[in-house]
Structure formats: C-alpha cells, structure tokens
Design a protein around this motif. Structure first.
Motif, short mmCIF file in Angstrom:
data_model
loop_
_atom_site.label_atom_id
_atom_site.label_comp_id
_atom_site.label_asym_id
_atom_site.label_seq_id
_atom_site.Cartn_x
_atom_site.Cartn_y
_atom_site.Cartn_z
N HIS A 1 0.86 -1.31 -0.01
CA HIS A 1 -0.04 -0.10 0.19
C HIS A 1 0.98 1.20 -0.10
CE1 HIS A 1 0.61 -1.03 4.29
NE2 HIS A 1 0.70 0.31 4.43
N GLN B 1 3.88 3.07 2.85
CA GLN B 1 4.14 2.08 3.54
C GLN B 1 5.73 2.12 4.44
OE1 GLN B 1 3.28 -1.76 1.86
NE2 GLN B 1 4.19 -2.86 3.49
N TYR C 1 -4.27 4.64 8.40
CA TYR C 1 -3.98 3.36 8.30
C TYR C 1 -3.58 2.67 9.68
CZ TYR C 1 -3.12 3.14 3.26
OH TYR C 1 -2.93 3.27 1.97
N ALA D 1 -10.37 -3.53 9.72
CA ALA D 1 -9.03 -2.88 9.70
C ALA D 1 -8.18 -3.56 10.60
CB ALA D 1 -9.30 -1.58 10.35
N GLY E 1 -8.43 4.10 5.15
CA GLY E 1 -7.92 3.48 6.35
C GLY E 1 -8.59 2.74 7.11
N SER F 1 -5.80 1.79 -0.59
CA SER F 1 -5.29 0.99 0.51
C SER F 1 -5.90 -0.42 0.57
CB SER F 1 -5.54 1.76 1.72
OG SER F 1 -5.94 0.91 2.80
N GLN G 1 -7.29 -1.49 3.04
CA GLN G 1 -7.52 -1.79 4.09
C GLN G 1 -8.93 -2.00 4.72
OE1 GLN G 1 -5.25 -0.42 7.26
NE2 GLN G 1 -3.28 -0.89 6.25
#
Lengths: 502, 502
Positions: free
Chosen positions: B226, B229, B263, B299, B407, B498, B500
């Motif tokens: 991602h 990072q 994130y 997440a 995120g 992302s 995520q």
C-alpha cells in the motif's frame, strides 16, 4: 561539602539550591536526605549564592538522558520522605499514632465550605465548547472573570484586562514557562532566601534556569525594622556577585506574602524593589498565591497590581493561583497577569503543556464570580479559622519559650529553634528534624528554604484543631526532651520580632 | 528555500519540520504561512530529513530569551490562521457563509452522548483528597482504572499494572516530557512522514529535541502492499542518514492508527519496527490516541500492548488520551503506559507541570469504568456515526474522481489532489489550500504533515452532517473550477489504493 555524587561540578557553584528537599509543599517536606548538605558556607560572609541544581544528582539510569536523570533525582529525593510520611500517615481512627503533617503548606480548614460550593449544580456544566480544543490562553469567559476578580481583590487603580491574563494548571507551571521564555539555559533569577524551595525545580527542570539567592538573616541591624528584611542594597550585592561569577541574571522573584516568613512587603518596599529591577532591566515575577490568606487586618497587604504606576510594567508579571487562597492545590488552577503581550503569548504557547480542563475552567469562573459567597462566607470564615489556628500555635510556642515571626499571612509560622542546636550546624538542624519525625510530627527545616542560619523551621498551622493540637503536643515533647543549649539569640527575643500583626 | 528569517542556520538542517503549520489539530490547520517553504528538496532522493525548528523564526522580542522567541513564533504562525478561521467561523444561523472547519481533527459527532454521560450525578464528587496535592503520577484510583481499561481495550495478554501508568493533561505534554527525559538537547526521534505535525513542537518547545523524518511516498513498489508504507529498510536508511549528519537518534515515534493516513500497522509490522528499535537501542513511543476510533471492523487494529512479548519492554512506551477516542480534546487527559520505572518516574517528576485536576481525575475514572455505557452505547454509536460520515465523504470524493486512502481509522481521509497542481510544487499546494479557504472551507495541506509529495490534503469528516455536506460542497466547487492538469498518478488510481477497509 556535599556527599552526593557530583556531576561536572562547576567552579561557580557555591550552592546547588535546596535540591535535597524538593516538593515540600506537596509532600510535607519529607524529601530530606541527611547526606545532602548544601547550605552556604557559614564561614564566608557572602550575601548571595548561585544555585545550580544540575551540579549534583544520584546514580544514572541508562534509559534516561542526563537531564532525565536529574529530573528523576528530584523525584526520588522527594519520594524518600514522601514514602516515610505516607506509609505512616496519621488517621484519627485507623492510625492515631501516625505522622502528623505540619510540613505541607495546605489549608485544610475549609474543605466543608469548598465542598459545599463546588457541589452546587452550577458547577457541572458540559457543553461542546468546553470539550473541544481551547484557546491555550484560557477560555475568554474565565479570563474575563479572572480580570474582574484580580481588579477587585488586588485593588487595581484601573480595571484589569482579560487580554493580559493567561490561565494554566498552577503556578509551578507558570514558573516553568516564565523561566523558559525569559531566560536562556544557565541564566538566573534573583530570589530572597529563605524562600519556597520548590521554585528551584520549577525554573530548572524544564528551563535549566538557576536561582541566585539573596541571603537574608535574622539579625535586625542598621535601618532594618524586622528580621530577614530584604533591602535594595542586598539585591544589588547579589546581582553584582552573580555577575562576578559570570552568571547572567534576568529577573527577580518576589513571593508576597512571603513564604516561609509570613510577612508582606509594604508598598514602599515593593516600589523600591521594582525600581531596582527597572534600573537593571530585570523582569519581576511577583508570586501572590497567598494574597487572600492574610488573616490579620493590620498586616497591610498590597498587591503589585494595586500600585498606581508600575516602574516597568512590561517587565512586571503577577502570578496567582487557587491552591492556597482557595485551599485547592489539587484543582490545578493558576494565572499570569502581565501587560507584556510578548510574554503572555510565549507563555500561552507553552500552555499546550499546561492546559486545564474546560470543565475546570467553567468551575473556576463560577467560583470567582460568586463574590457574595467569597466575601460573606468563605473569606470571613477562612480568615477566622486561620487566625484561631495561628493564635493557638503562637501561644503554644510562647509557652515553650520559642521565638518565632508573626507575619499575619499564609499558613505557617517561621520558628526559631536555633537554641536547640549545640553547634548551630545544618547537620544538627537535620537531626532535630529527624527527632520530630521520629516523634511522628513532620516540619520543614530551614534548609528546605535555603535559609542560611541553621535552626529555623516552618510550621504549618492550617490544619484541623485535633491534628494541630496533637502535632503541637509532639513538637513540645521533642523540645522538652532537648534542653536548649543557649539563650534565644538577641534578635529574636524576648518578644516576637516582627510586629506586623500588632 | 525559506523566506523566513534564518537564525544560525545549521548545515545539517535539510528541513526544519512543519513549523509553519503548527497546532493544526487545535486550530484547524489554519496556521499556514505562505512564505514558509520547508518541504524536503524535491530534486534529491533522500528518504529522510532532519528537522531543526530552532533554525528559523520571526522577529525578536527584546523581552524574551532566544528560545522564548521561538516559542512565541510557533504561536504567532499558528495564530495567523487561527484568527482567519475564528474571525469567520461558520454558524448555521449567525454566520452561514462562515468557514467550515474540515481541518481540525476533532470528533464532533458525539457531544450528545458525552454531555449526557458527563452530566450524570456520579461525575460531581468533591472530597478533600481530590482538592489536595496529588501524587503526580495520578491518583491511584484513576491509574488502576486506566490499567483495567487498557488491559481490556488493548487486549493485553496479561493484566496491565497501575504502577506502570502515569496520567497527565494530554499527549502533547507526554511528548514534551518523554522528549526531555529520554534525549539530550539536539538529539532526535525518528518519525515516519507524513505525520501529525504538532509533534514537532511538542518535542522541541521545552525539550529542544528534533525529529528525523522517514519520508514515505505514495508509489507502491517492490514488496509494498500500500502507499506510504513504512519498512524497516526506510527506518535503517533514515537512522544512518541522521548519523551521517551527526544527529544522535534516541527513539522512534509510531502513531498507530496513523495520522493522517488512517492506516493501522499489522502486528507483524509492529514487531518488525520494535525489533529494529531494539537492535539500535532506540526507545519506541507508540501514540495510540485513535485506538478506539477504528470504525471498520476489518481494519485489524492491534495495540502494541497486545503483543505477546515485547522485544524491548524497557524501551517501549505507549501513549493514549481521551482527546480523540472520547472526543474530548478540551478535557485534557492523557496517559503513559511503560514498564520502565525510571522513565515513569522521570515523567512523573515533570507532571508537576502537567497535572490535571483531582475533580477531572474522578470524572475520568467514572467514565473509564462505565464499561456498559462505553460498549453498549458510546462505541457502537460513535463508530456508526464515524462510518456514515466517512462513507459520505468517500462517495463524494469518488464522484469527483479524486483518489484517496481508505484507512478505516481516525477522523480523516488522506486525499490526493496532485492532479490539480500543474507543476506539482509545494507553492501550488498552498495556493490550492488558499482557494479552499477563500471558498470558506478549511483543509490541512500535506505540508502540515511533512509530506514530501505536494498535493495531498487531510480532510476531517467527523463533523455533523449539515456542516460536513456544506463543506464538501465547497470543496467540490473549488475542484470543479480547477481543471485537473494530469491524470491521477498511477499509484492512486483508479480505485482506492489501500484496501484496508475492504
């Protein structure tokens, strides 16, 4: 002189400050290390001393920076005594033979009044603005209230302004912030000694600022009218002495009413000191945390904010807090009043780290605006209780033949026990302090206040009658077991020397 | 590069940190000075940058020390924008054309829940112990509650201990205290950038500690999964780079969940970073102030306190506060959890200056122990509202064809507006920021977070629907008036990068 590990001792250091007895207003002066010996050399006649707390501390932690170790040392040295006291704290029912604390300067006489006022329904207000990021100077509603409050109680010639107010979580933080924004690392403030010793760490731990002591003594000579009298001459001498040692002095700290003396400065004295500061372009930090704790009408207290025209308003900064005058050292409220917007802004910038809750800001504003309760309930009752406790302890001391100063302000009496020290040394002062503690009563020895004459003790009287009388009984036992080796020194006998509350 | 006055510029300084945009979590990122240009040199490929905020500040006040002037400058530079916003703050009735604040990271979605809870009668308790000097580590009743709270919500493998807890008035203070006790003046912490820029001043204003940025970029290359990072390789490179410039690094700051990225670090990543730190004997400060603001179940958030065995527990220090997860930045409550008693003690020693009211300590303990309310009322509702607001903004951005990271944690979306900068410069980023402000919506530009790619903005979505939709409408207007000059960069298109929260 010191048996503590010396870290890079600096030649200019004549006295590391009362580092051995930190935090005595929060732990009852119990942070005493017998091996720490840091009073000024008795053999020299110097009337000043430069304190560098960084010059000494205990063993290193590998996890901390050098300043981190110093910061930890200040805690540990206080903690030692703190533990002694808190492990054996007096409780009427649970531990009647525990230690009575006549060392910590807290007013324990008015919790009933305060609890009642703080429990009223107007105190619990929760609105979004109080829960969001504040203006770090403090909410405007509170600063306006502080300005009105100080205008009234300091008797300012003109209304004070909210723009000149910065609120934060106590005067300890304010000393830290002012030291940092006014001084470079290693620069100094003048401070008359004996003084409230915690100031040493307040200006040093974050700010790395030193104190230059202006040593006062009990002898009443020359033009002096009372013991431990500060004069411009002494200030000049200390300032020159510091300069001769290469120490740059940036300001003067005045604590008024004085701690531990209990005196107040006259308006004439105040003005002289402010003129002295102006001549040398020194800032003046006037700590007035006991300004409403003047319990003797004739003491004649005058706030620096009451003066008609300040000699150097841009360098005059007044401090006040709720800790003493409202007996709430745990509430964490303090305030700066200064006309200097650069200083106010710089302090406000540091208030990110000294902020107090919006909910507490609301409570303080409610309290300060309740002039009826303050004037008709709280202050009269508080002063009556302080006066009664002071009278009781004064009479006990007089019966013991022990001299003391009568300041008429604050929560403490400055007691002269020099006649109980055979050689008049600092070590004997500590032995006597230990004897009190062994007999389960905690006092603060003069060393805690950087007093240059061993044998003085600060005795806090603002406690409930039961604890106070038991504490005094224990003081009496120690002194009666200990024959005085000398008469009272001439300056302090036969009657009380100050006369300020006559 | 900078047009601000340079004060003793140091050769090793490649970036003074996001000094120009301080305090954006308390003033909505409005503290922007167009003339301040401090992003890393775009032409060099360095993946780190040493920030020395002392290297630049505005004009001197003759009343302040040099550090006092720097401290004041941090306020003034923030104040400039703060005034802009607060002089024209949006109000539905009184000022409907005022500025909408999508810059300040506050959760304004749950005041109704919080006001109700904080107004219950158990919150107003006034007893003597709360009004007296506290243990500066915090009252034991609160530290016990914090230990239980963190044990539960951080899923610690064993119960956490009250002895390892220090409470104080917010994480800003905690950064200040940790920087001071862990580092000497001029030493540094590593921090992955983009990062919450106020950390710069938190470690610098009192502590004179620098940040060494570990620059992350949006390109997903090599083994990366991602954008932005963090890898151990990047940490190693930054550490070596700092060493090559003579800067001693003492620790690593990890903000998890990440601000501004949203994130979270996986347990494997966390462990790798902790192992890296252990190899170099670095402290790790893990700031988890958004740990309960993870509103997407998938997440996969893991607290550092959930790890089975910390690589170097004596150098691992976890931070949490009520500001974000309970939407109460004005309450001023933060806490440290560390097994290192030297660090805990040194921080506690500084807590004289970071203390919070006994009354607030009682309120926090009541709040933290009310697990029923937290689990059954507050958290579900808070997460639902955060998620709804996040979904709304995400859909708006998608409709605009604007890429962004998803995120699933925090109050913000990290938005890629690089296609609106013709030359891709930092100056254009500021122009775009000004255009938003001129159209009465406040965002935080990437520069505030020391992002090395101009064109990223942080957009806070945790506001009431009415304000949020009006704010998004104003964002849309600006972007629609401004034709994109390029396609979305490859790393960030066409879908959200992302994944995520998928």
């Amino acid at each position: 002189m010191s048996t503590l590990p010396q870290k890079n001792p600096r030649p200019l250091t004549s006295c590391p400050g009362p580092a051995c007895t930190q935090n005595m207003d929060s732990n009852g002066g119990a942070g005493l290390r017998r091996e720490c010996c840091c009073e000024p050399d008795q053999k020299q006649s110097k009337l000043y001393g430069v304190g560098d707390p960084a010059a000494m501390f205990s063993c290193d932690s590998p996890y901390l920076s050098s300043r981190g170790n110093i910061i930890k040392w200040f805690w540990d040295s206080a903690e030692e005594g703190y533990r002694t006291y808190h492990m054996d704290e007096y409780d009427e029912k649970k531990n009647p033979s525990g230690i009575i604390n006549l060392g910590t300067s807290e007013n324990k006489l008015c919790f009933d009044l305060l609890s009642w006022r703080l429990s009223q329904s107007d105190m619990l207000q929760v609105e979004p603005a109080l829960l969001q990021y504040p203006n770090w100077r403090g909410h405007l509603f509170l600063r306006e209230e502080v300005a009105r409050f100080l205008s009234f109680y300091c008797k300012s010639p003109a209304p004070l302004k909210a723009d000149n107010v910065v609120v934060l979580n106590g005067c300890a933080s304010l000393f830290s912030a002012l030291a940092t924004v006014l001084c470079e690392v290693g620069e100094a403030f003048l401070i008359p000694a004996p003084y409230y010793g915690a100031v040493t760490q307040h200006v040093h731990l974050y700010g790395s600022v030193q104190l230059v002591c202006v040593y006062l003594d009990s002898e009443v000579s020359g033009l002096a009218t009372h013991p431990f009298q500060l004069t411009v001459g002494k200030l000049e001498e200390a300032l020159q002495g510091a300069a001769s040692q290469g120490v740059k002095v940036k300001g003067l700290i005045l604590i008024n009413p004085q701690n531990p003396l209990g005196y107040v400065y006259s308006p004439e004295e105040l003005r002289e000191f402010l003129e002295f500061a102006k001549r040398h372009a020194l800032h003046v930090l006037v700590d007035e945390v006991y300004m409403l704790s003047v319990f003797v009408d004739t003491a004649g207290y005058h706030s620096v904010l009451s003066l008609d025209r300040l000699p150097d308003p841009q360098r005059t900064h007044m401090m006040w807090a709720a800790s003493k005058d409202f007996g709430m050292s745990g509430l964490r409220f303090g305030t700066l009043y200064t006309e200097n917007q650069d200083v106010a802004t710089a302090v406000a910038s540091l208030c990110r780290y000294h902020g107090l809750s919006g909910l507490v800001q609301h409570q303080m504003a409610q309290l300060l605006r309740d002039r009826d309760w303050i004037n008709q309930v709280y202050l009269p009752e508080n002063h009556a209780r302080l006066k009664a406790a002071h009278t009781y302890v004064s009479e006990e001391l007089a019966a013991l033949g022990v001299p003391f100063l009568r300041g008429g302000a604050g929560f403490f009496i400055w007691v002269d026990l020099r006649k109980y020290l055979p050689k008049g040394t600092s070590e004997e002062e500590m032995l006597l302090w230990r004897r009190f503690l062994d007999n389960k009563v905690l006092l603060s020895p003069g060393k805690t206040f950087e007093c240059k004459e061993p044998g003085w003790f600060r005795l806090v009287f603002s406690d409930q009658p039961l604890r106070l009388s038991l504490g005094m009984q224990r003081v009496r036992q120690v002194l009666e077991d200990q024959s005085p080796v000398a008469k009272n020194p001439p300056s302090c006998q036969p009657q009380d020397p100050s006369g300020q509350d006559k």
